[in-house]
Design an enzyme around this catalytic site. Sequence first.
Site, PDB file in Angstrom:
ATOM      1  N   ASP A  96       0.872  -1.163   0.000  1.00 54.04           N
ATOM      2  CA  ASP A  96       0.000   0.000   0.000  1.00 54.04           C
ATOM      3  C   ASP A  96       0.915   1.221   0.000  1.00 54.04           C
ATOM      4  O   ASP A  96       1.491   1.580   1.028  1.00 54.04           O
ATOM      5  CB  ASP A  96      -0.891  -0.010   1.242  1.00 54.04           C
ATOM      6  N   TYR A 186      -7.870  15.877  -8.001  1.00 57.69           N
ATOM      7  CA  TYR A 186      -7.262  14.973  -8.973  1.00 57.69           C
ATOM      8  C   TYR A 186      -6.400  15.745  -9.971  1.00 57.69           C
ATOM      9  O   TYR A 186      -5.248  15.374 -10.233  1.00 57.69           O
ATOM     10  CB  TYR A 186      -8.371  14.211  -9.704  1.00 57.69           C
ATOM     11  N   LYS A 190      -2.238  15.342 -10.417  1.00 58.84           N
ATOM     12  CA  LYS A 190      -1.634  14.871 -11.661  1.00 58.84           C
ATOM     13  C   LYS A 190      -0.747  15.944 -12.289  1.00 58.84           C
ATOM     14  O   LYS A 190       0.290  15.640 -12.890  1.00 58.84           O
ATOM     15  CB  LYS A 190      -2.726  14.418 -12.629  1.00 58.84           C
ATOM     16  N   THR A 221     -10.083   0.938 -20.113  1.00 56.16           N
ATOM     17  CA  THR A 221      -9.599   0.055 -19.055  1.00 56.16           C
ATOM     18  C   THR A 221     -10.769  -0.322 -18.160  1.00 56.16           C
ATOM     19  O   THR A 221     -11.835   0.294 -18.229  1.00 56.16           O
ATOM     20  CB  THR A 221      -8.537   0.769 -18.205  1.00 56.16           C
TER      21      THR A 221
END
Length: 285
Positions: A96, A186, A190, A221
């Site tokens: 993790d 997010y 990124k 995906t």
Amino acid sequence: MTDSLQLRPDQQLFAPALGTVRREGRLAGRRILVVGAGQRQTVDQVPSVGNGRAMSVLFAREGAAVTCADIDPGAAQGTVDWIAREGGRGFVVQADVSDPAQIARMVREAASAMDGLDGLVVNVGIGNQNRFGSENPADWDRVQDLNLRAPMFCAQEAAAVMPPGSAVVFVASTAAISPLSGLPAYESSKAGLMALGRAVAFAGQGTGLRANVLAPGLIDTPMGRDASRARPSRAARPLPFGRQGTGWEVANAALFLISAESSYVNGQMLVVDGGLSIGAVRAAA
């Protein structure tokens, strides 16, 4: 899909995009750790291949030993099983990476299993649905910890044991260059990976360590399909070549960046979105 190789060049569907087996020895002798090498379970009868699994399988086809790390050991084992079926060398490490202590252990175990380490791909990321104005510190920190802090410490731990000539690839997203998702945690995380890639590339000059960043767009995906089921407009929008990308197309870009073929490419971001970010889109045929 075989016919489409002949009949749909207008969709840029060729053998590499479909994962057709090729073995050219482009990574012969290399030892690569792929963090996020498993993929989630899916309800699809015929599942697509995730970016991490496609990269791991492709690297092994090209001659590398590959350690497949994932928080889900079963998912990592599924990738290693695929590698083994094709005669490659793969190893499983459970970790993790939101926990820095587990990152250190992961790198040690990978280097031990492969008798060294000279390539690292960090393919991890989560998001939340919090728009600007409704974000909160706990959710923000959770995204930053996995999407940005974890790649930093993965690279730092790996760099400490990698020999000259090694390479690091961070997997970001076109969210790094566009605010259109409306998800600031997010997008910010990124975008931060681009700065991290530059920082690692700059710091690695003295030891011959390269670092680059991949920014995939809409890719078919298991995670992408789940996102489209939750938000159908995601899949209905016009796309480059009238389709989403494949995990294999992301993997082939990663193969270039992790290999010696990109030896003079350093501190850069390669966008793998078919032209989505420049508006080169059309309706599906």
